[in-house]
Design a protein around this motif. Structure first.
Motif, PDB file in Angstrom:
ATOM      1  N   GLN A  22     -36.591  81.973  95.534  1.00 24.84           N
ATOM      2  CA  GLN A  22     -35.143  81.816  95.712  1.00 24.84           C
ATOM      3  C   GLN A  22     -34.744  81.991  97.179  1.00 24.84           C
ATOM      4  O   GLN A  22     -33.940  81.213  97.705  1.00 24.84           O
ATOM      5  CB  GLN A  22     -34.392  82.838  94.845  1.00 24.84           C
ATOM      6  N   ARG A  23     -35.315  82.995  97.825  1.00 23.08           N
ATOM      7  CA  ARG A  23     -34.955  83.275  99.220  1.00 23.08           C
ATOM      8  C   ARG A  23     -35.331  82.109 100.133  1.00 23.08           C
ATOM      9  O   ARG A  23     -34.636  81.820 101.116  1.00 23.08           O
ATOM     10  CB  ARG A  23     -35.664  84.549  99.682  1.00 23.08           C
ATOM     11  N   ASN A  24     -36.406  81.408  99.774  1.00 25.41           N
ATOM     12  CA  ASN A  24     -36.879  80.300 100.601  1.00 25.41           C
ATOM     13  C   ASN A  24     -36.447  78.936 100.077  1.00 25.41           C
ATOM     14  O   ASN A  24     -36.945  77.904 100.546  1.00 25.41           O
ATOM     15  CB  ASN A  24     -38.403  80.376 100.731  1.00 25.41           C
ATOM     16  N   ARG A  25     -35.528  78.948  99.119  1.00 30.29           N
ATOM     17  CA  ARG A  25     -34.955  77.713  98.549  1.00 30.29           C
ATOM     18  C   ARG A  25     -36.034  76.750  98.064  1.00 30.29           C
ATOM     19  O   ARG A  25     -35.961  75.536  98.288  1.00 30.29           O
ATOM     20  CB  ARG A  25     -34.038  77.032  99.584  1.00 30.29           C
ATOM     21  N   ILE A  26     -37.029  77.310  97.423  1.00 30.65           N
ATOM     22  CA  ILE A  26     -38.092  76.496  96.840  1.00 30.65           C
ATOM     23  C   ILE A  26     -37.640  76.049  95.448  1.00 30.65           C
ATOM     24  O   ILE A  26     -37.340  76.892  94.599  1.00 30.65           O
ATOM     25  CB  ILE A  26     -39.409  77.293  96.744  1.00 30.65           C
ATOM     26  N   PRO A  27     -37.562  74.769  95.192  1.00 31.36           N
ATOM     27  CA  PRO A  27     -37.111  74.303  93.873  1.00 31.36           C
ATOM     28  C   PRO A  27     -38.174  74.559  92.804  1.00 31.36           C
ATOM     29  O   PRO A  27     -39.355  74.269  93.011  1.00 31.36           O
ATOM     30  CB  PRO A  27     -36.883  72.797  94.085  1.00 31.36           C
ATOM     31  N   PHE A  28     -37.753  75.128  91.676  1.00 28.48           N
ATOM     32  CA  PHE A  28     -38.704  75.399  90.594  1.00 28.48           C
ATOM     33  C   PHE A  28     -37.970  75.480  89.262  1.00 28.48           C
ATOM     34  O   PHE A  28     -36.754  75.717  89.217  1.00 28.48           O
ATOM     35  CB  PHE A  28     -39.465  76.706  90.848  1.00 28.48           C
ATOM     36  N   GLU A  29     -38.728  75.278  88.210  1.00 30.75           N
ATOM     37  CA  GLU A  29     -38.225  75.472  86.858  1.00 30.75           C
ATOM     38  C   GLU A  29     -38.686  76.853  86.390  1.00 30.75           C
ATOM     39  O   GLU A  29     -39.881  77.160  86.423  1.00 30.75           O
ATOM     40  CB  GLU A  29     -38.765  74.401  85.914  1.00 30.75           C
ATOM     41  N   LEU A  30     -37.729  77.688  85.984  1.00 32.41           N
ATOM     42  CA  LEU A  30     -38.070  79.021  85.491  1.00 32.41           C
ATOM     43  C   LEU A  30     -38.445  78.947  84.019  1.00 32.41           C
ATOM     44  O   LEU A  30     -37.651  78.489  83.192  1.00 32.41           O
ATOM     45  CB  LEU A  30     -36.886  79.975  85.682  1.00 32.41           C
ATOM     46  N   ARG A 194     -36.149 100.203 102.828  1.00 37.48           N
ATOM     47  CA  ARG A 194     -35.606  99.473 101.676  1.00 37.48           C
ATOM     48  C   ARG A 194     -34.310  98.757 102.051  1.00 37.48           C
ATOM     49  O   ARG A 194     -34.125  97.581 101.700  1.00 37.48           O
ATOM     50  CB  ARG A 194     -35.340 100.436 100.515  1.00 37.48           C
ATOM     51  N   GLU A 195     -33.439  99.459 102.741  1.00 41.78           N
ATOM     52  CA  GLU A 195     -32.157  98.868 103.125  1.00 41.78           C
ATOM     53  C   GLU A 195     -32.362  97.622 103.987  1.00 41.78           C
ATOM     54  O   GLU A 195     -31.696  96.597 103.793  1.00 41.78           O
ATOM     55  CB  GLU A 195     -31.320  99.907 103.875  1.00 41.78           C
ATOM     56  N   GLN A 196     -33.301  97.717 104.936  1.00 44.17           N
ATOM     57  CA  GLN A 196     -33.552  96.585 105.826  1.00 44.17           C
ATOM     58  C   GLN A 196     -34.179  95.411 105.076  1.00 44.17           C
ATOM     59  O   GLN A 196     -33.818  94.254 105.306  1.00 44.17           O
ATOM     60  CB  GLN A 196     -34.462  97.028 106.968  1.00 44.17           C
ATOM     61  N   VAL A 197     -35.109  95.698 104.174  1.00 42.63           N
ATOM     62  CA  VAL A 197     -35.772  94.626 103.421  1.00 42.63           C
ATOM     63  C   VAL A 197     -34.769  93.932 102.501  1.00 42.63           C
ATOM     64  O   VAL A 197     -34.701  92.698 102.445  1.00 42.63           O
ATOM     65  CB  VAL A 197     -36.968  95.170 102.613  1.00 42.63           C
ATOM     66  N   GLU A 198     -33.968  94.711 101.785  1.00 39.22           N
ATOM     67  CA  GLU A 198     -32.995  94.114 100.867  1.00 39.22           C
ATOM     68  C   GLU A 198     -31.917  93.341 101.628  1.00 39.22           C
ATOM     69  O   GLU A 198     -31.460  92.292 101.156  1.00 39.22           O
ATOM     70  CB  GLU A 198     -32.365  95.183  99.980  1.00 39.22           C
ATOM     71  N   ALA A 199     -31.531  93.830 102.806  1.00 35.47           N
ATOM     72  CA  ALA A 199     -30.550  93.102 103.609  1.00 35.47           C
ATOM     73  C   ALA A 199     -31.118  91.754 104.038  1.00 35.47           C
ATOM     74  O   ALA A 199     -30.411  90.735 104.031  1.00 35.47           O
ATOM     75  CB  ALA A 199     -30.150  93.931 104.830  1.00 35.47           C
ATOM     76  N   PHE A 200     -32.399  91.744 104.387  1.00 37.87           N
ATOM     77  CA  PHE A 200     -33.027  90.492 104.798  1.00 37.87           C
ATOM     78  C   PHE A 200     -33.167  89.532 103.612  1.00 37.87           C
ATOM     79  O   PHE A 200     -32.919  88.327 103.736  1.00 37.87           O
ATOM     80  CB  PHE A 200     -34.406  90.755 105.410  1.00 37.87           C
ATOM     81  N   LEU A 201     -33.576  90.050 102.476  1.00 38.55           N
ATOM     82  CA  LEU A 201     -33.762  89.205 101.293  1.00 38.55           C
ATOM     83  C   LEU A 201     -32.432  88.686 100.753  1.00 38.55           C
ATOM     84  O   LEU A 201     -32.361  87.576 100.217  1.00 38.55           O
ATOM     85  CB  LEU A 201     -34.480  89.989 100.187  1.00 38.55           C
ATOM     86  N   VAL A 203     -28.739  90.997  99.489  1.00 37.78           N
ATOM     87  CA  VAL A 203     -28.397  92.057  98.545  1.00 37.78           C
ATOM     88  C   VAL A 203     -28.068  91.494  97.168  1.00 37.78           C
ATOM     89  O   VAL A 203     -28.488  92.023  96.137  1.00 37.78           O
ATOM     90  CB  VAL A 203     -27.216  92.897  99.089  1.00 37.78           C
ATOM     91  N   GLU A 204     -27.338  90.390  97.128  1.00 37.72           N
ATOM     92  CA  GLU A 204     -26.962  89.805  95.837  1.00 37.72           C
ATOM     93  C   GLU A 204     -28.172  89.261  95.096  1.00 37.72           C
ATOM     94  O   GLU A 204     -28.273  89.381  93.866  1.00 37.72           O
ATOM     95  CB  GLU A 204     -25.912  88.706  96.033  1.00 37.72           C
ATOM     96  N   LEU A 205     -29.103  88.653  95.828  1.00 40.56           N
ATOM     97  CA  LEU A 205     -30.317  88.154  95.197  1.00 40.56           C
ATOM     98  C   LEU A 205     -31.111  89.310  94.603  1.00 40.56           C
ATOM     99  O   LEU A 205     -31.634  89.213  93.482  1.00 40.56           O
ATOM    100  CB  LEU A 205     -31.165  87.388  96.214  1.00 40.56           C
ATOM    101  N   CYS A 206     -31.200  90.407  95.335  1.00 43.63           N
ATOM    102  CA  CYS A 206     -31.917  91.578  94.835  1.00 43.63           C
ATOM    103  C   CYS A 206     -31.245  92.142  93.589  1.00 43.63           C
ATOM    104  O   CYS A 206     -31.914  92.508  92.609  1.00 43.63           O
ATOM    105  CB  CYS A 206     -32.036  92.646  95.919  1.00 43.63           C
ATOM    106  N   LYS A 207     -29.926  92.224  93.603  1.00 45.08           N
ATOM    107  CA  LYS A 207     -29.209  92.726  92.431  1.00 45.08           C
ATOM    108  C   LYS A 207     -29.469  91.857  91.210  1.00 45.08           C
ATOM    109  O   LYS A 207     -29.657  92.353  90.099  1.00 45.08           O
ATOM    110  CB  LYS A 207     -27.704  92.782  92.724  1.00 45.08           C
TER     111      LYS A 207
END
Length: 244
Positions: A22-30, A194-201, A203-207
């Motif tokens: 998701q973070r890298n906008r890779i298209p996929f079927e879940l 953790r804060e830095q990693v989640e900010a980079f990824l 926050v909404e995606l992590c949630k």
């Protein structure tokens, strides 16, 4: 058929693969494969992965298992930003160094609270309190090593940027935190990481990715959680028996 990812969001490695794609906008079927519904033991899924484990990547006729292999495959095929899987030999080796330690010291330990608090009780199994205490001690020791070795002198686990190592580690550490043992409490360096990693990824995606694991205890308390079908019990009991 395009890229398909077979995932269970209760699983740490599955969440890592999901977030990466998701973070890298890779298209996929879940393709949802849920332990609690017995999907791993189904004949249909066994044709995809005879090992009956997730995550699984299916890219046309190519099928790949194991989260680390999947993440590397995705990073190379879709030419994601270099920091994920650095081309520099020494930095890439640092990523592999962490992932090797992760497999030995993190992977089989941090998922145990989900089994002791949720999955074992669901099928009427009980984990001895001695094992629960020992698991907590194992986690504490690994967390100290994580801080003293891999976060010593740098903001992230393998370099000065987020890599696959950080993503894999984050998802493992989220698991006991969701079960009530906040591994970041009292560890400011780890909490900052953790804060830095989640900010980079994101926050909404992590949630979003963490929604299933953070709601599981509430479902257990309200008795709204699904009880695994009998055909799943044998493999679950086997996993429970392997808790050191």
């Amino acid at each position: 058929m395009g890229l398909e990812l077979y995932l269970d969001m209760l699983s740490q490695p599955c969440r890592a693969v999901y977030i990466f794609a998701q973070r890298n906008r890779i298209p996929f079927e879940l393709r949802s494969v849920e332990l609690l519904k017995g999907h791993l033991r189904s004949p249909e899924f066994s044709q995809i992965n005879s090992l009956q484990k997730v995550p699984v990547l299916k890219d046309g006729d190519f099928i790949l298992t194991e989260s680390t292999a999947i993440l590397i495959y995705l990073s190379l095929k879709y030419q994601t930003e270099a920091h994920w899987y650095p081309p520099d030999l020494q930095t890439r080796s640092r990523v592999h160094e962490y992932l090797g330690w992760h497999a030995d010291s993190i992977r089989g330990i941090f998922g145990v609270p989900l089994w002791t608090q949720v999955l074992a009780p669901l099928i009427g199994a009980e984990v001895p309190e001695e094992k629960v205490r020992r698991n907590r001690a194992f986690m504490d020791h690994a967390l100290q090593q994580l801080e003293d070795t891999f976060l010593k002198g740098r903001p992230f686990l393998a370099s000065n940027q987020v890599s696959l190592a950080d993503l894999m580690a984050l998802e493992e550490l989220i698991q006991p935190t969701a079960m009530g043992y906040d591994v970041f409490a009292g560890r400011p360096r780890l909490a900052m990481w953790r804060e830095q990693v989640e900010a980079f990824l994101g926050v909404e995606l992590c949630k979003e990715a963490h929604g299933t694991i953070f709601s599981i205890k509430e479902q257990m308390a309200k008795k709204t959680i699904m009880v695994p079908p009998p055909e799943a019990h044998h493999s679950m009991l086997l996993r429970i028996s392997r808790i050191p």
